[in-house]
Design a protein around this motif. Structure first.
Motif, PDB file in Angstrom:
ATOM      1  N   ALA A   1       0.844  -1.188   0.000  1.00 42.87           N
ATOM      2  CA  ALA A   1       0.000   0.000   0.000  1.00 42.87           C
ATOM      3  C   ALA A   1       0.885   1.245   0.000  1.00 42.87           C
ATOM      4  CB  ALA A   1      -0.923   0.000   1.209  1.00 42.87           C
TER       5      ALA A   1
ATOM      6  N   PHE B   1       0.891   5.534  -0.224  1.00 41.06           N
ATOM      7  CA  PHE B   1       0.165   6.799  -0.179  1.00 41.06           C
ATOM      8  C   PHE B   1       1.161   7.918   0.103  1.00 41.06           C
ATOM      9  CE2 PHE B   1      -2.818   9.845   2.035  1.00 41.06           C
ATOM     10  CZ  PHE B   1      -3.466  10.237   0.870  1.00 41.06           C
ATOM     11  N   ARG B   2       1.244   8.844  -0.842  1.00 41.41           N
ATOM     12  CA  ARG B   2       2.128  10.006  -0.737  1.00 41.41           C
ATOM     13  C   ARG B   2       3.576   9.594  -0.508  1.00 41.41           C
ATOM     14  NH1 ARG B   2      -2.063  13.829   2.777  1.00 41.41           N
ATOM     15  NH2 ARG B   2      -3.574  14.081   1.063  1.00 41.41           N
TER      16      ARG B   2
ATOM     17  N   TYR C   1       7.803  -0.030  -3.311  1.00 42.28           N
ATOM     18  CA  TYR C   1       6.382  -0.375  -3.331  1.00 42.28           C
ATOM     19  C   TYR C   1       5.983  -1.155  -4.583  1.00 42.28           C
ATOM     20  CZ  TYR C   1       6.013   2.789   0.616  1.00 42.28           C
ATOM     21  OH  TYR C   1       6.176   3.387   1.850  1.00 42.28           O
TER      22      TYR C   1
ATOM     23  N   SER D   1       0.435   8.222  -6.278  1.00 36.09           N
ATOM     24  CA  SER D   1       0.216   8.041  -4.841  1.00 36.09           C
ATOM     25  C   SER D   1      -0.027   9.348  -4.104  1.00 36.09           C
ATOM     26  CB  SER D   1       1.421   7.327  -4.208  1.00 36.09           C
ATOM     27  OG  SER D   1       2.499   8.223  -3.967  1.00 36.09           O
TER      28      SER D   1
ATOM     29  N   ARG E   1      -4.620   6.247  -2.859  1.00 35.79           N
ATOM     30  CA  ARG E   1      -3.911   5.220  -2.093  1.00 35.79           C
ATOM     31  C   ARG E   1      -3.765   3.994  -2.987  1.00 35.79           C
ATOM     32  NH1 ARG E   1      -2.977   4.966   3.206  1.00 35.79           N
ATOM     33  NH2 ARG E   1      -4.532   6.594   3.609  1.00 35.79           N
TER      34      ARG E   1
ATOM     35  N   LEU F   1      -2.896   0.215  -3.877  1.00 38.50           N
ATOM     36  CA  LEU F   1      -3.069  -1.025  -3.119  1.00 38.50           C
ATOM     37  C   LEU F   1      -2.309  -2.170  -3.796  1.00 38.50           C
ATOM     38  CD1 LEU F   1      -6.911  -0.680  -2.546  1.00 38.50           C
ATOM     39  CD2 LEU F   1      -5.070  -0.081  -0.941  1.00 38.50           C
TER      40      LEU F   1
END
Length: 333
Positions: free
Chosen positions: A181, A183-184, A193, A280, A284, A286
């Motif tokens: 996951a 995010f930012r 990631y 991102s 978000r 995944l």
């Protein structure tokens, strides 16, 4: 009938890949595939009859070491991939797509679509377009939009051209598969990631890209890109650790054996890491999500030759294998 894969001495780079396979009439299952074309059913290896490839990606940090050990164990029972059906390697929750991300492609489009009354030499207009691309890169503004998981189909399945599609075109792309996951995240963090990479063909109906009834609305990606089967995906997810230089891979599409696209990802304006980081910042990401990174020069609009019934597209990206799909015109109701 779908186009069958051809045997190869090595299907992909590295010691293993993820796939979703099935017996001809059986349910799909997640599989570890070795480059010699042998498949291991991961339901048995993980002790979970309901396991999917998405489940494996959901636990990627712990799953990858197990996959390495499984690939190295010659005693485990395996089946030739050639005896199985190859599906899209993952059913993602979200699909993020990148537009105008190959420098030469965008320059070619800029030159081809000259404004009325613009009689300047091609060299001058090409130089202007190159300057525009440099400025866009300096301002750090990628272009990302949303695709639908329902458009995804297998790497050897027929691509159905809807009866309403007047200008169906190909767009072969390197696709990133998310493994954690995100995010930012920063550009520097983004590679951590990424679980791996696969191949996507972002088929597009050029006639419906822009809304003719309301030009001020802009693009209609739902209509032009998201018909069922408009995104052939796969055949494999090759782990990121096996692809040392994702920003230097050759993206090649052949139409009925003739090369139409053949460009390195070095021509991308924004790198793989930049595209993941940029997406991102808003959404978000995944595990199992796809980030398509754009298509290089050589689309059908450039050649004046669009897709029609019976065409066979063969798409490859360095180290990721080959997908082959045949176009079939939809029978109008």
């Amino acid at each position: 009938m779908p186009v069958k894969p051809e045997p190869a001495s090595a299907l992909f780079a590295g010691p293993l890949a993820l796939a979703t396979l099935s017996a001809p009439d059986g349910p799909a299952f997640p599989s570890l595939v070795t480059p010699d074309g042998q498949a291991l059913d991961l339901r048995q290896a993980f002790g979970d009859e309901r396991l999917t490839t998405l489940d494996v990606l959901d636990r990627w940090e712990t799953a990858l070491p197990r996959l390495r050990a499984l690939a190295a164990d010659p005693a485990l029972p395996r089946v030739p991939v050639a005896a199985l059906r190859v599906h899209a390697p993952v059913a993602p929750r979200q699909v993020f797509q990148s537009g105008a991300n190959y420098r030469q492609h965008v320059i070619d489009l800029h030159v081809a679509h000259r404004a009325p009354g613009d009689d300047r030499p091609e060299e001058e207009r090409r130089a202007e377009a190159a300057e525009l691309m440099d400025r866009r890169a300096a301002e750090d503004l990628p272009y990302v939009f949303i695709g639908l998981p329902g458009a995804i189909t297998g790497p050897y399945d027929d691509v159905v051209l809807p009866a309403w599609a007047e200008q169906p075109d190909w767009e072969l792309e390197l696709a990133v598969v998310i493994g954690r996951a995100a995010f930012r995240v920063s550009v520097e963090e983004a590679p951590r990631y990424i679980a791996g990479y696969t191949i996507a063909n972002d088929v597009t109906d050029r006639a419906t890209v822009f809304r003719r009834d309301m030009p001020q609305i802009g693009t209609d990606w739902l209509r032009s890109k998201n018909a069922p089967g408009f995104t052939p995906l796969g055949p494999w997810i090759v782990p990121a650790e096996s692809i040392a230089h994702p920003d230097d891979l050759q993206v090649t599409l052949r139409l009925n054996g003739e090369t139409m696209q053949d460009e390195s990802t070095k021509d991308m304006i924004f790198t793989v890491a930049r595209m993941v980081a940029y997406a991102s910042q808003t959404a978000r990401l995944l595990p199992g999500d796809l980030v398509l990174t754009g298509s290089p020069a050589g689309n059908g609009m450039h050649w004046g030759r669009l897709l029609r019934h019976g065409d066979v597209m063969e798409g490859s990206v360095t180290g990721l294998g080959v997908q082959r799909t045949r176009c079939v015109t939809e029978v109008a109701p």
